[in-house]
Design a protein around this motif. Structure first.
Motif, PDB file in Angstrom:
ATOM      1  N   PRO A  98       0.822  -1.215   0.000  1.00  0.00           N
ATOM      2  CA  PRO A  98       0.000   0.000   0.000  1.00  0.00           C
ATOM      3  C   PRO A  98       0.855   1.264   0.000  1.00  0.00           C
ATOM      4  N   THR A  99       0.334   2.281  -0.629  1.00  0.00           N
ATOM      5  CA  THR A  99       0.978   3.586  -0.569  1.00  0.00           C
ATOM      6  C   THR A  99       0.689   4.211   0.797  1.00  0.00           C
ATOM      7  N   ALA A 100       1.303   5.364   1.060  1.00  0.00           N
ATOM      8  CA  ALA A 100       1.162   5.998   2.378  1.00  0.00           C
ATOM      9  C   ALA A 100      -0.273   6.390   2.688  1.00  0.00           C
ATOM     10  N   ASP A 101      -1.087   6.630   1.650  1.00  0.00           N
ATOM     11  CA  ASP A 101      -2.469   7.055   1.879  1.00  0.00           C
ATOM     12  C   ASP A 101      -3.472   5.946   1.566  1.00  0.00           C
ATOM     13  N   PRO A 158      -4.462  11.290  11.131  1.00  0.00           N
ATOM     14  CA  PRO A 158      -5.084  12.599  10.945  1.00  0.00           C
ATOM     15  C   PRO A 158      -5.353  12.908   9.480  1.00  0.00           C
ATOM     16  N   LEU A 159      -4.795  12.095   8.575  1.00  0.00           N
ATOM     17  CA  LEU A 159      -4.927  12.328   7.141  1.00  0.00           C
ATOM     18  C   LEU A 159      -5.858  11.296   6.521  1.00  0.00           C
ATOM     19  N   PRO A 160      -6.539  11.651   5.445  1.00  0.00           N
ATOM     20  CA  PRO A 160      -7.442  10.692   4.795  1.00  0.00           C
ATOM     21  C   PRO A 160      -6.669   9.466   4.291  1.00  0.00           C
ATOM     22  N   VAL A 161      -7.267   8.308   4.463  1.00  0.00           N
ATOM     23  CA  VAL A 161      -6.693   7.056   3.973  1.00  0.00           C
ATOM     24  C   VAL A 161      -7.770   6.360   3.145  1.00  0.00           C
ATOM     25  N   VAL A 219      -3.770  -4.186   5.473  1.00  0.00           N
ATOM     26  CA  VAL A 219      -2.391  -3.721   5.608  1.00  0.00           C
ATOM     27  C   VAL A 219      -2.360  -2.224   5.327  1.00  0.00           C
ATOM     28  N   ALA A 220      -1.672  -1.470   6.184  1.00  0.00           N
ATOM     29  CA  ALA A 220      -1.562  -0.025   6.024  1.00  0.00           C
ATOM     30  C   ALA A 220      -0.293   0.450   6.721  1.00  0.00           C
TER      31      ALA A 220
END
Length: 249
Positions: free
Chosen positions: A6-9, A226-229, A111-112
């Motif tokens: 997965p990417t960061a977001d 705190p950021l959109p995922v 997975v994140a």
């Protein structure tokens, strides 16, 4: 097909196939996992355990570039230091976090790069939801829930339960935080945390999302960020992993 981490977001949710025939060529479990697998009396329980534990090793091993059998896991609690926390990868060092769930015909892993919790609940089993309601639902949730018709109330109960299980998996609190100290939006509304009245602190902003697991199931994923995922879902491409596993061997 390329199978990229997965990417960061992004949070990836993979559904895993159930049945020994899918996993018999992957001898990757450690001795403790094999022993626990043998202790299950029902074949359905053995199959779900095998899918979850072999599947997560194959997926994370693929992402981390190591043989799946070399992965080591820890349950070190980040809140109190005891050995009852959520499973994390102890070796090799990684930023990836994961969560595994299994219920009925469902086994899945998320997975994140942020704390993640995944939960699926089968709604058609014999669970006595009335008996459990005061332990699972907060007072505000109970007032709303008791006004629902019986069939709607049953699915709503499992909707709450899946969301709360996912959240407490993401935080790592598990059973240390009573479910009835957490208040969420009603299952007929978009998932969100309304109130956290537990004695133990919440680690950060919580994001909750419902997942469509099909008839007879409720499912949810929770992320602390705190950021959109964004959440992506797919069937695990076992053939891709099998090819990589064979070539690496």
């Amino acid at each position: 097909m390329e199978l990229a981490p997965p990417t960061a977001d992004e949070c990836q949710v993979w559904r895993l196939p159930i049945g020994a025939e899918h996993w018999r060529d992957f001898d990757v479990l450690d001795e403790g996992e094999r022993a626990r697998h043998r202790r299950f009396r029902r074949s359905a329980d053995r199959d779900r355990y095998q899918a979850a534990h072999v599947g997560v090793r194959l997926l994370l091993g693929h992402y981390l570039g190591v043989h799946p059998a070399e992965l080591r896991f820890s349950r070190h609690c980040r809140h109190c230091g005891a050995g009852h926390g959520k499973p994390t990868v102890a070796y090799p060092a990684t930023k990836w976090e994961f969560s595994v769930t299994h219920s009925g015909d469902w086994v899945a892993v998320a997975v994140a790069s942020v704390p993640v919790g995944l939960d699926v609940q089968e709604t058609t089993d014999g669970t006595d939801v009335v008996a459990l309601s005061t332990a699972v639902l907060s007072p505000a949730e109970l007032r709303w829930w008791r006004e629902r018709p019986a069939e709607d109330a049953r699915r709503a109960f499992f909707g709450y339960w899946a969301r709360k299980e996912a959240l407490l998996k993401a935080t790592g609190h598990g059973l240390a935080v009573p479910m009835n100290t957490v208040t969420l939006s009603p299952p007929e509304e978009p998932a969100r945390l309304v109130d956290w009245a537990a004695d133990r602190p919440l680690d950060g902003p919580a994001q909750l999302s419902d997942l469509d697991a099909g008839p007879g199931y409720t499912a949810a994923v929770a992320l602390l960020s705190p950021l959109p995922v964004r959440i992506t879902r797919a069937e695990l491409p076992l053939g891709v992993i099998a090819a990589a596993h064979t070539s690496a061997g």
